[in-house]
Design a protein around this motif. Structure first.
Motif, PDB file in Angstrom:
ATOM      1  N   MET A  52       0.824  -1.105  -0.091  1.00 35.31           N
ATOM      2  CA  MET A  52      -0.094   0.006   0.078  1.00 35.31           C
ATOM      3  C   MET A  52       0.782   1.201  -0.198  1.00 35.31           C
ATOM      4  N   GLY A  53       0.466   2.208  -0.663  1.00 36.92           N
ATOM      5  CA  GLY A  53       1.141   3.470  -0.857  1.00 36.92           C
ATOM      6  C   GLY A  53       0.914   4.335   0.504  1.00 36.92           C
ATOM      7  N   ASN A  54       1.151   4.010   1.489  1.00 37.70           N
ATOM      8  CA  ASN A  54       1.046   4.425   2.959  1.00 37.70           C
ATOM      9  C   ASN A  54       2.336   5.075   3.597  1.00 37.70           C
ATOM     10  N   PRO A  55       2.612   6.243   3.232  1.00 36.91           N
ATOM     11  CA  PRO A  55       3.948   6.822   3.904  1.00 36.91           C
ATOM     12  C   PRO A  55       4.104   6.559   5.252  1.00 36.91           C
ATOM     13  N   THR A  56       5.353   6.036   5.608  1.00 34.51           N
ATOM     14  CA  THR A  56       5.890   5.782   6.854  1.00 34.51           C
ATOM     15  C   THR A  56       6.559   6.917   7.508  1.00 34.51           C
ATOM     16  N   ASP A  57       6.898   7.968   6.716  1.00 32.35           N
ATOM     17  CA  ASP A  57       7.677   9.166   7.197  1.00 32.35           C
ATOM     18  C   ASP A  57       6.818  10.040   7.943  1.00 32.35           C
ATOM     19  N   PRO A  58       7.200  10.873   9.117  1.00 34.00           N
ATOM     20  CA  PRO A  58       6.320  11.810   9.624  1.00 34.00           C
ATOM     21  C   PRO A  58       6.185  13.122   8.847  1.00 34.00           C
ATOM     22  N   PRO A  59       5.364  13.897   9.278  1.00 39.22           N
ATOM     23  CA  PRO A  59       5.116  15.249   8.559  1.00 39.22           C
ATOM     24  C   PRO A  59       6.436  16.012   9.148  1.00 39.22           C
ATOM     25  N   ILE A 385       7.429   2.211  -2.298  1.00 39.73           N
ATOM     26  CA  ILE A 385       8.637   2.434  -1.730  1.00 39.73           C
ATOM     27  C   ILE A 385       8.520   3.187  -0.523  1.00 39.73           C
ATOM     28  N   VAL A 386       7.703   2.595   0.296  1.00 36.41           N
ATOM     29  CA  VAL A 386       7.502   3.423   1.676  1.00 36.41           C
ATOM     30  C   VAL A 386       8.056   3.035   2.646  1.00 36.41           C
ATOM     31  N   GLU A 387       8.868   1.759   2.415  1.00 33.14           N
ATOM     32  CA  GLU A 387       9.989   1.345   3.575  1.00 33.14           C
ATOM     33  C   GLU A 387      11.144   2.067   3.343  1.00 33.14           C
ATOM     34  N   ASN A 388      11.858   2.107   4.526  1.00 35.57           N
ATOM     35  CA  ASN A 388      13.277   2.593   4.490  1.00 35.57           C
ATOM     36  C   ASN A 388      14.269   1.890   3.630  1.00 35.57           C
ATOM     37  N   SER A 389      15.231   2.258   3.169  1.00 36.20           N
ATOM     38  CA  SER A 389      16.214   1.615   2.199  1.00 36.20           C
ATOM     39  C   SER A 389      17.004   0.354   3.050  1.00 36.20           C
ATOM     40  N   GLN A 390      17.007   0.528   4.145  1.00 36.71           N
ATOM     41  CA  GLN A 390      17.592  -0.828   4.843  1.00 36.71           C
ATOM     42  C   GLN A 390      16.481  -1.926   4.594  1.00 36.71           C
ATOM     43  N   ARG A 391      15.050  -1.868   4.934  1.00 34.33           N
ATOM     44  CA  ARG A 391      14.044  -2.618   4.873  1.00 34.33           C
ATOM     45  C   ARG A 391      13.733  -3.155   3.388  1.00 34.33           C
ATOM     46  N   LEU A 392      14.089  -2.286   2.512  1.00 36.79           N
ATOM     47  CA  LEU A 392      13.869  -2.868   1.019  1.00 36.79           C
ATOM     48  C   LEU A 392      15.047  -3.387   0.740  1.00 36.79           C
ATOM     49  N   ARG A 393      16.264  -3.554   1.390  1.00 33.23           N
ATOM     50  CA  ARG A 393      17.124  -4.477   0.958  1.00 33.23           C
ATOM     51  C   ARG A 393      16.780  -5.558   1.647  1.00 33.23           C
ATOM     52  N   GLN A 394      16.259  -5.847   2.721  1.00 34.71           N
ATOM     53  CA  GLN A 394      15.872  -6.927   3.386  1.00 34.71           C
ATOM     54  C   GLN A 394      14.788  -7.740   2.511  1.00 34.71           C
ATOM     55  N   ALA A 395      13.847  -6.774   2.030  1.00 35.76           N
ATOM     56  CA  ALA A 395      12.865  -7.286   1.079  1.00 35.76           C
ATOM     57  C   ALA A 395      13.324  -8.237   0.046  1.00 35.76           C
ATOM     58  N   VAL A 396      14.506  -7.362  -0.864  1.00 37.56           N
ATOM     59  CA  VAL A 396      15.076  -8.078  -1.876  1.00 37.56           C
ATOM     60  C   VAL A 396      15.750  -9.300  -1.552  1.00 37.56           C
ATOM     61  N   ARG A 397      16.275  -9.448  -0.380  1.00 39.59           N
ATOM     62  CA  ARG A 397      16.832 -10.830   0.105  1.00 39.59           C
ATOM     63  C   ARG A 397      15.955 -11.606   0.371  1.00 39.59           C
ATOM     64  N   GLN A 398      14.790 -11.306   0.954  1.00 40.87           N
ATOM     65  CA  GLN A 398      13.576 -12.348   1.395  1.00 40.87           C
ATOM     66  C   GLN A 398      13.243 -12.717  -0.147  1.00 40.87           C
ATOM     67  N   ILE A 399      12.884 -11.817  -0.952  1.00 45.01           N
ATOM     68  CA  ILE A 399      12.264 -12.281  -2.211  1.00 45.01           C
ATOM     69  C   ILE A 399      13.412 -13.115  -3.068  1.00 45.01           C
TER      70      ILE A 399
END
Length: 410
Positions: A52-59, A385-399
């Protein structure tokens, strides 16, 4: 003959005759995935949610500080006006002038919505009825189709991934359909495919609108999230556009204010008036402290918008480079907060829904199957691309681990 007590306690099921507009809606395509995602989290699985395109960053802290100040003022807890407070509409008008060179009358051509999704849905209700037809871009953001259906209108979906061909198909449809379409919806930068256009696209669209007499609704939710020097053009910056249509914008993505639910409808005064009429019956407007904070955001937080755009571009690069290393066919998007990816060839036999469930169940990564955006989306996935870069790298590894632990079926 039944006794009085038997009549009172009759256990015959009571049928609820819901409206036809509800029965016309198809089953929610993401329902099974969302249900499974929830269950995995209950079971303690750390699901990386790219669905979901749900931003995780605060205002920006300045925005939060302003709403706190507004909350302390008892006058701000009363009903607000349904079209938005005057200073907010003035700020939107000022922003259009500074950003796009578009002059808007804040009284007649600007209206605040409870998010662009609400504004779009009620605009469909204001414009359409039985027998009316809307052309909607495909693959489609679900509300673009279902809001038309809820307004009792008919939908024609046209593939928007080749914008010139999309325009040609609009022209062909208008020339051959009786009665002609009443509304054409455009959505650039596009959700889900991230397709972008240049300003000459809107020049041709306005010409078609005036020739065939249709109205235009431009969903411009990703106006500010652009990369690599690309700048998304505003529909309203096109000569003659305000004669035929409106544009929906949102503060959800640009300012990380998704849960605040604030957006705007700007453009043709008659269309804005029609929407205002509908909203006058349905709601009392947006909570006033949110509107006051939104003024401060637009007035003082341009740097925050640039910062979040830079962050999204970094995340885009991480995800695209990671999936490309795995052999996926990836085109980095020029705008938006989604990567639209072809499924790996070896897995396309599964279909996008089954493949998305595999990534969720075996890889702990939630994505949106392309099939959820209509038939034209099959064979693809949308990754937010709502998760931070570290989580995205982890997502690639898990995929990678999920898809290589067993050989892909032939």
């Amino acid at each position: 003959m039944r006794s009085e007590s038997e009549v009172l306690f009759d256990d015959t099921p009571f049928k609820i005759p819901v409206a036809e507009r509800v029965t016309r809606l198809p089953p929610y395509m993401f329902g099974a995935i969302n249900k499974r995602k929830y269950q995995l989290r209950v079971d303690g699985v750390d699901v990386i949610d790219l669905g979901m395109g749900n931003p995780t960053d605060p205002p920006d802290p300045l925005i939060v500080q302003k709403i706190e100040e507004a909350l302390a003022d008892s006058r701000n807890h009363r009903y607000s006006v349904s079209n938005g407070i005057g200073n907010l509409r003035k700020e939107v008008s000022s922003r259009y002038w500074k950003r796009y060179g578009v002059r808007l009358d804040h009284n007649d051509e600007v209206l605040a919505c409870i998010g662009s999704k609400e504004g779009f849905s009620h605009m469909c209700l204001a414009l359409m009825g039985p027998g009316d037809t809307a052309i909607v871009p495909s693959p489609y953001f679900p509300v673009h189709v279902y809001a038309v259906m809820l307004a009792s209108g008919n939908v024609i979906t046209l593939d928007t991934r080749e914008p010139e061909k999309f325009l040609q198909n609009i022209a062909y449809t208008c020339e051959n359909l009786v009665p002609k379409p009443k509304v054409v919806v455009v959505n650039f930068p596009h959700n889900p495919t991230a397709t972008v256009i240049e300003s000459d696209f809107y020049v041709d669209l306005v010409k078609l609108a005036k020739k065939h007499g249709f109205l235009v609704i431009s969903d411009f939710a990703y106006a500010d999230i652009c990369y690599d020097g690309y700048e998304a053009p505003s529909f309203l910056a096109t000569p003659g556009a305000i004669d035929v249509g409106v544009e929906m914008t949102s503060m959800s993505k640009s300012y990380s204010m998704a849960g605040w639910r604030i957006g705007f409808c700007c453009g043709n005064s008659e269309m804005v008036r029609a929407l205002a009429t509908i909203k006058g019956y349905y709601d009392y407007g947006i909570f006033q402290p949110i509107q006051i904070a939104a003024i401060v955001a637009m007035r003082h937080c341009d740097a925050a918008v640039e910062s979040i755009t830079t962050e999204y571009q970094s995340r885009r690069d991480v995800l695209c480079e990671g999936l490309t290393r795995l052999g996926w066919n990836i085109t980095p998007p020029k705008a938006g907060m989604f990567v639209w990816a072809d499924m790996p060839e070896a897995w396309k036999h599964m279909g996008s829904i089954e493949f998305a469930m595999k990534l969720l169940n075996e890889g702990g990564v939630a994505v949106s199957p392309g099939r959820g955006f209509g038939d034209d989306g099959e064979g693809c996935l949308r990754l937010a691309i709502v998760e931070n870069s570290q989580r995205l790298r982890q997502a690639v590894r898990q995929i990678d681990k999920c898809l290589t632990k067993v050989e892909a079926p032939a």
